[in-house]
Scaffold this motif. Structure first.
Motif, PDB file in Angstrom:
ATOM      1  N   MET A   1       0.827  -1.206   0.000  1.00 24.14           N
ATOM      2  CA  MET A   1       0.000   0.000   0.000  1.00 24.14           C
ATOM      3  C   MET A   1       0.864   1.261   0.000  1.00 24.14           C
ATOM      4  SD  MET A   1      -2.992   1.120   2.693  1.00 24.14           S
ATOM      5  CE  MET A   1      -1.770   1.339   4.005  1.00 24.14           C
ATOM      6  N   TYR A   2       1.930   1.227   0.815  1.00 27.59           N
ATOM      7  CA  TYR A   2       2.848   2.368   0.859  1.00 27.59           C
ATOM      8  C   TYR A   2       3.515   2.599  -0.506  1.00 27.59           C
ATOM      9  CZ  TYR A   2       2.333   2.084   5.945  1.00 27.59           C
ATOM     10  OH  TYR A   2       1.840   2.060   7.205  1.00 27.59           O
TER      11      TYR A   2
ATOM     12  N   ARG B   1       2.262   1.780  -3.420  1.00 26.36           N
ATOM     13  CA  ARG B   1       1.275   2.335  -4.340  1.00 26.36           C
ATOM     14  C   ARG B   1       1.072   3.840  -4.081  1.00 26.36           C
ATOM     15  NH1 ARG B   1      -2.395  -2.560  -3.289  1.00 26.36           N
ATOM     16  NH2 ARG B   1      -1.751  -4.047  -4.899  1.00 26.36           N
ATOM     17  N   ILE B   2       0.986   4.172  -2.787  1.00 27.13           N
ATOM     18  CA  ILE B   2       0.824   5.588  -2.444  1.00 27.13           C
ATOM     19  C   ILE B   2       2.015   6.407  -2.933  1.00 27.13           C
ATOM     20  CG2 ILE B   2       0.711   7.228  -0.521  1.00 27.13           C
ATOM     21  CD1 ILE B   2      -0.856   5.113   1.038  1.00 27.13           C
TER      22      ILE B   2
ATOM     23  N   LEU C   1       1.835   9.390  -5.636  1.00 30.72           N
ATOM     24  CA  LEU C   1       2.373  10.714  -5.326  1.00 30.72           C
ATOM     25  C   LEU C   1       3.472  11.120  -6.308  1.00 30.72           C
ATOM     26  CD1 LEU C   1       2.529  10.550  -1.410  1.00 30.72           C
ATOM     27  CD2 LEU C   1       0.910  11.823  -2.823  1.00 30.72           C
TER      28      LEU C   1
END
Length: 218
Positions: A10-11, A13-14, A18
């Motif tokens: 998830m990190y 992907r974030i 960004l």
């Protein structure tokens, strides 16, 4: 173990999202900034070019205006005015006008020659070739301009004589139907004038062309 991997993905992907957003924003900002810089540079170049062109025009107009005033100054010379308005010929007057013309020509290197035309005595005096009867004067084209086709304004006209190009100034400038006793015709060496104007505007690295009021090349 599975629970530990999912937050990590998830990190990532974030971070990717960004990173993509940042890249898009930077790209748009760079594009806008580049366009603004380009517009500013173009405006600055256009302003500089306009300033250069105006300076070239001013240099050229000043030179031609100075030469016009010089032609008027010659026409207003007492010896010259007396000669072109005389009702009969006079040797002392002829000698005086010859000296006056030589003095004027020495001071202005642009002048190739000067013609004095006296309609009363039907005589033409050339600063280079001497005295002629009107009908024997070899430069017939300029005499036709003096008699029938004088410019309405005091302006230079293109004139060709003896396979050479000149700028000609006829003084006084009057309508063709208003005859005068006499005229002064000043012939400028066009090549010398052009060379001078090119040197005067050498820093602008541009060619100077002179046109008349109708846009014709002079």
């Amino acid at each position: 173990m599975i629970n530990l991997i999912k937050p990590k993905q998830m990190y990532i992907r974030i971070f990717l999202v960004l990173a993509i957003i940042f890249t898009v924003v930077v790209t748009i900002f760079s594009s806008v900034l580049t366009k603004q810089i380009s517009n500013n540079a173009r405006a600055e170049i256009d302003g500089f070019t306009k300033q250069r062109v105006n300076q070239m025009i001013n240099n050229t107009e000043f030179t031609l205006q100075r030469l016009k005033l010089y032609g008027i100054r010659m026409y207003e010379d007492m010896n010259i005015r007396n000669w072109i308005s005389a009702r009969e010929e006079s040797l002392p007057l002829q000698q005086s006008v010859d000296i006056s013309l030589r003095d004027y020509l020495i001071l202005e290197p642009f002048i190739h020659s000067v013609y004095l035309v006296n309609m009363n005595t039907n005589r033409v005096f050339s600063s280079r070739e001497g005295l002629y009867d009107l009908e024997d004067f070899p430069d017939k084209a300029i005499l036709d301009r003096v008699k029938y086709d004088r410019p309405r304004l005091l302006t230079f006209i293109n004139h060709q004589w003896n396979k050479q190009d000149f700028l000609a100034l006829i003084v006084p400038s009057t309508p063709a139907n208003l005859a005068m006793d006499g005229y002064l015709v000043m012939l400028l060496d066009k090549q010398i004038v052009q060379n001078y104007l090119m040197q005067l505007n050498e820093e602008y690295q541009s060619e100077v062309m002179i046109v008349d009021a109708n846009g014709n090349l002079v």
